[in-house]
Structures are given as structure tokens and as C-alpha cells.
Design an enzyme around this catalytic site. Structure first.
Site, PDB file in Angstrom:
ATOM      1  CG  LEU A   1      -1.546   1.362   1.607  1.00 58.71           C
ATOM      2  CD1 LEU A   1      -2.576   1.774   0.561  1.00 58.71           C
ATOM      3  CD2 LEU A   1      -2.181   1.307   2.993  1.00 58.71           C
ATOM      4  CB  SER A   2       0.669   4.212   0.585  1.00 57.26           C
ATOM      5  OG  SER A   2       0.970   5.570   0.627  1.00 57.26           O
ATOM      6  CB  ALA A   3       5.544   4.287   1.105  1.00 59.13           C
TER       7      ALA A   3
ATOM      8  CB  ILE B   1      -3.005  -0.970  -2.800  1.00 60.71           C
ATOM      9  CG1 ILE B   1      -3.312  -2.454  -3.018  1.00 60.71           C
ATOM     10  CG2 ILE B   1      -4.271  -0.213  -2.424  1.00 60.71           C
ATOM     11  CD1 ILE B   1      -3.754  -3.182  -1.763  1.00 60.71           C
TER      12      ILE B   1
END
Length: 491
Positions: free
Chosen positions: A161-163, A185
Site C-alpha cells: 500500500l502507498s509507499a 495499491i
């Protein structure tokens, strides 16, 4: 949401010593997810305190379901900023499917010593290159899972997710020989910050051609000619942090890497809320890139709490958003839900061995499986042949190169059973070469890498000690480009 930062810790300053502006980059390039409220740990994780070379200073945790096959699949999970391995394990829903389908989950974890907001450093050159920093640490976790848990080297996947989504793209590009597929994601394209800042990549985002994106992906492992990982891209339509256009850039990067165009071959809707799915097919009909656009959600992992077959996850912690169980569909994309070639109909062939090798070929043998009409032979994760019986000779190889093989039995309808455990075999054509010198000169000669403090043998990633002229080791190269420490044990 404002970005709150605290004074840098001494450990951060020590890691950043010698990198001009590194502290500023860490402050500016965080993917802010907001403070995560305290939660009781619900998922039992095993801390792996030593997993080999760890130039990125990451932590490794493992979730091992009660039922685990002899050679399990590995899924690496990378949390978002301000999160931890435990938070991601408790809330993402991935453990639901590890229990259901019997695969090993490896949760990599970064800390505030690496990045003030505990983000993976997807934007930092020293952490995203093959053999260096955080990317090398994640690779070493996979290698440890293979030796410690007998994991199938040909069936390794990554999601985040994200980073962690940005780092997912990094791992797929830097280690296409390790990962069969990945799912990011709310992530970003690999090496987005090569010529711009992290905030620009996130919002408003950069717009590059598919050809430029593809070259950045290929540059992560120059000279690689093997199969590229399949890629799923998940993004919320209302993401204000990593804007949804980043999903288009990721699509452009990976469709171009696979040599397919940017027009979807199939479109559909899935799950509650009608997530829009776009699929891009290779010439053989495989889905090599998939984009899943989740309506009306912001920045976070889509989950759908409940006990239904397509439900998973929790929403009590920030950035886990009630919408669709992304873990269910990611598991399906990876082929781990029973639709993959592991239906359990036929057992794994036993006795896989390399019986001979030449400069350009390797001959394999294995024990026959009752009921098998043929066999599927996999080299480095890609199926290369379906012989009717053993032995099988793999030809057209390069001298002095190593390859990982697995074999699965096929029934009369062509359905594959469980794959065998992995075998590594090497062609002939070169003798092991050895070099004895200090760590500084080993790095300068390209036989080792460094994080600025320690030296690591290229290929094996063994820790050779301090990066200076006072520590001396013998490195043995076999096969080409792969080095191991061989003090007192080299011809």
C-alpha cells in the site's frame, strides 16, 4: 492533511551521513497516511531476527498458517507510511487467504530510523536499486523464506500500500527473476523520481510516455531477458494523496514492458460498489497487466469486513477503507485461489535432479507420477516445455549460467498438479574464479556492493563486514555474476 514531523533521530542521521540532502528528502517524500490509532494485535506474527544481509535495515515478520505445504508460495506484503507489519497483518485481510489457500506471508517492515514516517523509501536511489538498500533487504527475506521454510522459489509475489505500493513496483522491476507477479495499491511507477520530486510524482503526478516508463523499468535490471512479472494496479477514484492518474502511469509502464498496447482487451466490474476492472492480455491469452479502479474511496487499502467468501479485513484503523476486499481479488490475480495450476489432483514429482550439463544444456530427471499424462517443466518461473516423461533436456542456454527448475505432473486434460520443490542447476563452460582483496577494492571492482558502512557480496548478498581497506575476504564467482565469501575454500 498537514504533514507533522518530529526532530530527526540520531539513528536517522547516522544512516543519512554522506548523502547530500537525504534528511530533507525523507521529510518531503513521505506518503502520509495519518496517525494510526493503537490496536490490539490480533494476528500472530513470527519475528525473524536474522535473515542474512540487511543493507536497508528492515524488519522481517512471517505469518505461517496452520496448514502449510512442503514448498509453500510466498507473498511479500509492504505496509504504508505510519503503519507497521502488525498493523498491515491485522487489517489488510491477507491472512484470511493465507489460511484458506496455504501460503506463507512475509511482512517487511521499515521504521522511523529509515524514514521519519516509517515509509519505504520508494523515492531514494540508494534503496531502490538491485542489490542495494531496502530492495536488497526484501530480496534477502525471500531467500531466507526459501531456505528456512522450503518456499517455492518459482512462486513468489509482492503487494503493498502507498509507499509499499511504490516499493512493490521497485521490487518487480529490480527483481523480475524473483517475483512472478505483484499488486500495488495506491502506488507509483518504478523510478518515478529519477528526474523530479516525490511530491510531484504523487500529486499532481508526472505524465511520461509508455516507452519512457518501460525503459525505467528495464533499467532496474540491465540485460535481463527473462519473463517479466504480471502486475495488478489498485487505486481509489478519490485518492487525494497519490492521485488516480498514477494508475494510468503504472499501466503505461507495465504494458509497455510486456510489449502490449494501452487499450484494455477486457473490461468488467467486480465486487460490491462495482470496481472497474481493465485487463491487458499477452499474445498467449495471459492477463499480464490489470487495473482495478475502486469508486468513491480515498487513500488506503480497500477491505470488506465480514465472513463471506469474498470478504476480508478490518476498518478500525486509518487507511483501511470499507469497499471491496482487495485481498480476495489480488489472491485470485496471483493464481493462489485454486484456479492456479495447483489443484491438488496430482502430487508433486519427487526426485527432481540435474543428471548432466553442457555449456548450453541441462538434463533433468524425476520420478514418474501415477496418472500423469505429461509434465510441465518450469525454468526461472516460466513454463518452457510439456514433455510426456522424464528425462528432459533444456537446450539453448548460455555457458556458466544457473537456473531454477520445478516440475508439475499434468493429467489427461492438461490440468497441472502441485509443483515439485525447486532445483538450481548450472551449465558448464567456466571455472570458478576467485579474488582476494580488501572490501573497499572488492566493491570498486564490482564484486560487492555497499550501503556506505558495510560491504555485501553481489548475488549472495552475504555481509562481508565494514566497507574499508582493513577487512579482507576471498570472493568466489560461480555462476557468472554471483559471488560468495569463500575464505580458505577457493581453488
Amino acid at each position: 492533511m498537514p504533514l507533522h514531523v518530529s526532530p530527526p533521530k540520531p539513528t536517522l542521521l547516522r544512516r543519512a551521513a554522506g548523502r547530500t540532502g537525504a534528511v530533507l528528502a525523507l521529510l518531503a517524500a513521505t506518503l502520509w497516511l495519518g496517525p494510526a490509532p493503537a490496536a490490539h494485535a490480533a494476528v500472530p506474527l513470527e519475528r525473524v531476527s536474522s535473515f542474512g544481509a540487511n543493507p536497508g535495515a528492515l524488519n522481517m515478520y512471517v505469518y505461517r498458517p496452520a496448514t502449510l505445504p512442503a514448498h509453500p508460495v510466498v507473498v511479500v506484503a509492504l505496509h504504508g507510511c505510519t503503519q507497521s507489519a502488525q498493523v498491515y497483518a491485522d487489517n489488510s485481510g491477507l491472512t484470511t487467504f493465507a489460511d484458506r489457500h496455504g501460503f506463507l506471508l512475509v511482512f517487511a517492515e521499515t521504521t522511523s530510523a529509515n524514514n521519519l514516517n516509517s515509509c519505504f523509501n520508494w523515492f531514494q536511489a540508494t534503496d531502490i536499486q538491485r542489490g542495494q538498500g531496502e530492495a536488497a533487504s526484501v530480496r534477502q527475506m525471500v531467500a531466507h523464506a526459501e531456505t528456512a521454510y522450503g518456499a517455492d522459489a518459482a512462486r513468489t509475489y509482492v503487494t503493498g500500500l502507498s509507499a509499499g505500493g511504490g516499493m512493490t513496483a521497485v521490487m518487480l522491476a529490480a527483481y523480475p527473476d524473483v517475483f512472478e507477479a505483484g499488486a500495488g495499491i495506491a502506488g507509483l511507477g518504478d523510478n518515478c523520481t529519477k528526474d523530479t520530486g516525490a511530491f510531484t510524482c504523487m500529486n499532481p503526478r508526472v505524465d511520461r510516455t509508455p516507452a519512457v516508463w518501460a525503459q525505467r523499468g528495464r533499467d532496474a535490471y540491465p540485460g535481463y531477458t527473462g519473463p517479466w512479472p504480471r502486475v495488478a494496479v489498485w487505486h481509489g477514484d478519490n485518492d487525494p494523496t497519490v492521485v488516480p492518474k498514477n494508475a494510468d502511469e503504472l499501466r503505461d509502464q507495465w504494458t509497455a514492458v510486456h510489449g502490449v498496447d494501452q487499450s484494455p482487451d477486457r473490461t468488467s466490474t467486480i465486487g460490491p460498489g462495482q470496481t472497474r476492472r481493465e485487463q491487458y492480455l499477452a499474445g498467449d491469452g495471459r492477463v499480464v497487466v490489470e487495473v482495478d479502479r475502486v469508486p468513491a474511496i480515498g487513500h488506503g487499502t480497500p477491505v470488506d469486513p465480514g465472513s463471506g467468501p469474498q470478504q476480508c479485513g478490518q476498518t478500525g484503523t486509518a487507511n483501511f477503507i470499507d469497499s471491496i476486499c482487495s485481498g480476495y481479488w489480488i489472491t485470485e490475480f496471483f493464481g493462489l485461489d485454486g484456479s492456479a495450476p495447483t489443484p491438488g489432483g496430482l502430487p508433486a514429482p519427487a526426485g527432481l535432479a540435474a543428471t548432466s550439463a553442457t555449456d548450453t544444456s541441462i538434463t533433468l530427471n524425476w520420478n514418474a507420477v501415477e496418472g500423469a499424462a505429461s509434465y510441465a517443466v518450469y525454468r526461472d518461473g516460466a513454463r518452457i516445455a510439456t514433455p510426456s516423461a522424464a528425462p528432459f533436456t533444456d537446450t539453448g542456454l548460455n555457458p556458466w549460467t544457473g537456473h531454477d527448475y520445478t516440475v508439475a505432473a499434468r493429467d489427461a486434460a492438461g490440468a497441472e498438479g502441485i509443483r515439485s520443490g525447486p532445483l538450481t542447476a548450472t551449465t558448464t563452460g567456466g571455472a570458478a574464479a576467485c579474488w582476494t582483496t580488501d572490501n573497499y577494492h572488492q566493491v570498486q571492482a564490482g564484486r560487492a556492493t555497499t550501503d556506505g558502512s558495510y560491504a555485501y557480496a553481489k548475488g549472495s548478498q552475504q555481509n562481508m563486514g565494514l566497507y574499508n581497506t582493513f577487512v579482507t575476504h576471498t570472493l568466489k564467482e560461480s555462476p557468472a555474476g554471483h559471488y560468495v565469501v569463500a575464505d580458505g575454500n577457493c581453488p
